[in-house]
Motif scaffolding. Structure first.
Motif, PDB file in Angstrom:
ATOM      1  N   GLY A   1       0.768  -1.233   0.000  1.00  0.00           N
ATOM      2  CA  GLY A   1       0.000   0.000   0.000  1.00  0.00           C
ATOM      3  C   GLY A   1       0.801   1.287   0.000  1.00  0.00           C
ATOM      4  N   VAL A   2       2.119   1.189  -0.050  1.00  0.00           N
ATOM      5  CA  VAL A   2       2.920   2.413  -0.073  1.00  0.00           C
ATOM      6  C   VAL A   2       3.575   2.586  -1.438  1.00  0.00           C
ATOM      7  CG1 VAL A   2       3.341   2.396   2.418  1.00  0.00           C
ATOM      8  CG2 VAL A   2       4.982   1.325   0.911  1.00  0.00           C
ATOM      9  N   ASP A   3       3.945   3.817  -1.740  1.00  0.00           N
ATOM     10  CA  ASP A   3       4.523   4.080  -3.056  1.00  0.00           C
ATOM     11  C   ASP A   3       5.962   3.572  -3.137  1.00  0.00           C
ATOM     12  OD1 ASP A   3       6.440   6.127  -2.260  1.00  0.00           O
ATOM     13  OD2 ASP A   3       4.777   7.540  -2.162  1.00  0.00           O
ATOM     14  N   ILE A   4       6.488   3.575  -4.330  1.00  0.00           N
ATOM     15  CA  ILE A   4       7.809   2.984  -4.598  1.00  0.00           C
ATOM     16  C   ILE A   4       8.934   3.679  -3.833  1.00  0.00           C
ATOM     17  CG2 ILE A   4       8.306   4.303  -6.696  1.00  0.00           C
ATOM     18  CD1 ILE A   4       9.228   1.287  -7.648  1.00  0.00           C
ATOM     19  N   ILE A   5       8.827   4.975  -3.637  1.00  0.00           N
ATOM     20  CA  ILE A   5       9.862   5.707  -2.886  1.00  0.00           C
ATOM     21  C   ILE A   5       9.846   5.276  -1.426  1.00  0.00           C
ATOM     22  CG2 ILE A   5      10.592   7.996  -2.092  1.00  0.00           C
ATOM     23  CD1 ILE A   5       9.518   9.033  -4.846  1.00  0.00           C
ATOM     24  N   GLN A   6       8.646   5.167  -0.857  1.00  0.00           N
ATOM     25  CA  GLN A   6       8.535   4.726   0.533  1.00  0.00           C
ATOM     26  C   GLN A   6       8.973   3.276   0.685  1.00  0.00           C
ATOM     27  OE1 GLN A   6       4.425   5.693   1.084  1.00  0.00           O
ATOM     28  NE2 GLN A   6       4.878   7.711   1.925  1.00  0.00           N
ATOM     29  N   ARG A   7       8.685   2.443  -0.322  1.00  0.00           N
ATOM     30  CA  ARG A   7       9.123   1.047  -0.276  1.00  0.00           C
ATOM     31  C   ARG A   7      10.652   0.983  -0.234  1.00  0.00           C
ATOM     32  NH1 ARG A   7       6.514  -1.911  -5.158  1.00  0.00           N
ATOM     33  NH2 ARG A   7       7.826  -3.606  -4.435  1.00  0.00           N
ATOM     34  N   LYS A   8      11.299   1.784  -1.085  1.00  0.00           N
ATOM     35  CA  LYS A   8      12.763   1.787  -1.124  1.00  0.00           C
ATOM     36  C   LYS A   8      13.328   2.240   0.220  1.00  0.00           C
ATOM     37  CE  LYS A   8      16.741   3.548  -3.573  1.00  0.00           C
ATOM     38  NZ  LYS A   8      17.286   4.404  -4.583  1.00  0.00           N
ATOM     39  N   GLU A   9      12.756   3.296   0.775  1.00  0.00           N
ATOM     40  CA  GLU A   9      13.208   3.802   2.074  1.00  0.00           C
ATOM     41  C   GLU A   9      13.035   2.741   3.158  1.00  0.00           C
ATOM     42  OE1 GLU A   9      11.170   6.719   5.151  1.00  0.00           O
ATOM     43  OE2 GLU A   9      11.890   7.808   3.381  1.00  0.00           O
ATOM     44  N   PHE A  10      11.901   2.050   3.113  1.00  0.00           N
ATOM     45  CA  PHE A  10      11.641   1.012   4.105  1.00  0.00           C
ATOM     46  C   PHE A  10      12.671  -0.108   4.000  1.00  0.00           C
ATOM     47  CE2 PHE A  10       9.361  -2.305   6.300  1.00  0.00           C
ATOM     48  CZ  PHE A  10       8.808  -1.609   7.368  1.00  0.00           C
ATOM     49  N   TRP A  11      12.992  -0.522   2.766  1.00  0.00           N
ATOM     50  CA  TRP A  11      13.992  -1.578   2.579  1.00  0.00           C
ATOM     51  C   TRP A  11      15.373  -1.120   3.030  1.00  0.00           C
ATOM     52  CZ3 TRP A  11      13.825  -6.598   2.292  1.00  0.00           C
ATOM     53  CH2 TRP A  11      12.600  -7.180   2.020  1.00  0.00           C
ATOM     54  N   ASN A  12      15.664   0.160   2.914  1.00  0.00           N
ATOM     55  CA  ASN A  12      16.933   0.676   3.451  1.00  0.00           C
ATOM     56  C   ASN A  12      16.992   0.479   4.959  1.00  0.00           C
ATOM     57  OD1 ASN A  12      17.945   1.431   0.951  1.00  0.00           O
ATOM     58  ND2 ASN A  12      17.179   3.524   1.108  1.00  0.00           N
TER      59      ASN A  12
END
Length: 169
Positions: free
Chosen positions: A85-96
């Motif tokens: 449910g989150v956008d691609i930028i937030q997904r990348k940040e979360f994986w960081n």
């Protein structure tokens, strides 16, 4: 544990949620205050500390939810579809954040339906019909399936499993 659906108390503020979860995990006094401040700083929540959780943007709800799960510094962290449910930028940040936790020695187990995210993991276990059909490093699964993406690998491995089962019957 961080649930797929946010397990935060929506009417409580960010600070109230952090204090509540810290108390649940047995944190008190100076230790509790230090760990809450660490979560606020790491996840950039300072401007939202008095904001009711239901008013937070989705990405900040996600940060708060992860912060609540991490506040007691667990050795093992279970994340159930954490980027749904989150956008691609937030997904990348979360994986960081997840990668940083792993570097710190935290064992992180992630469930996800986003196969492109599986490549960020050290090991992947693919399930189909309630059964593990593959368990290996992402690069090895790609090689085994002769695939270029994890989604392609997953589909090929399912087809192989179905063909194998058809031959047995």
């Amino acid at each position: 544990y961080m649930a797929h659906k946010f397990s935060l108390y929506q009417r409580l503020s960010v600070m109230d949620n952090l204090e509540f979860f810290a108390g649940l995990y047995g944190l008190f006094g100076k230790d509790k205050k230090e760990k809450i401040n660490r979560i606020i700083n790491v996840f950039d929540l300072k401007r939202y500390t008095n904001t009711p959780t239901y008013e937070l943007p989705l990405g900040f709800k996600q940060r708060l939810s992860l912060g609540c799960a991490l506040i007691h510094q667990p050795d093992i962290l279970f994340l159930d579809e954490p980027t749904s449910g989150v956008d691609i930028i937030q997904r990348k940040e979360f994986w960081n954040h997840i990668k940083e936790l792993a570097k710190l020695g935290v064992s992180v187990l992630v469930t996800t339906h986003f196969m492109d995210e599986a490549r960020f993991c050290d090991n992947v276990s693919l399930f189909y019909n309630g059964e593990i059909i593959a368990l290996d490093k992402p690069s090895e699964l790609l090689k085994k399936a002769k695939a270029t993406t994890m989604q392609e690998a997953f589909i090929k491995l399912i087809k192989e499993k179905n063909e194998h089962n058809s031959n047995i019957n």
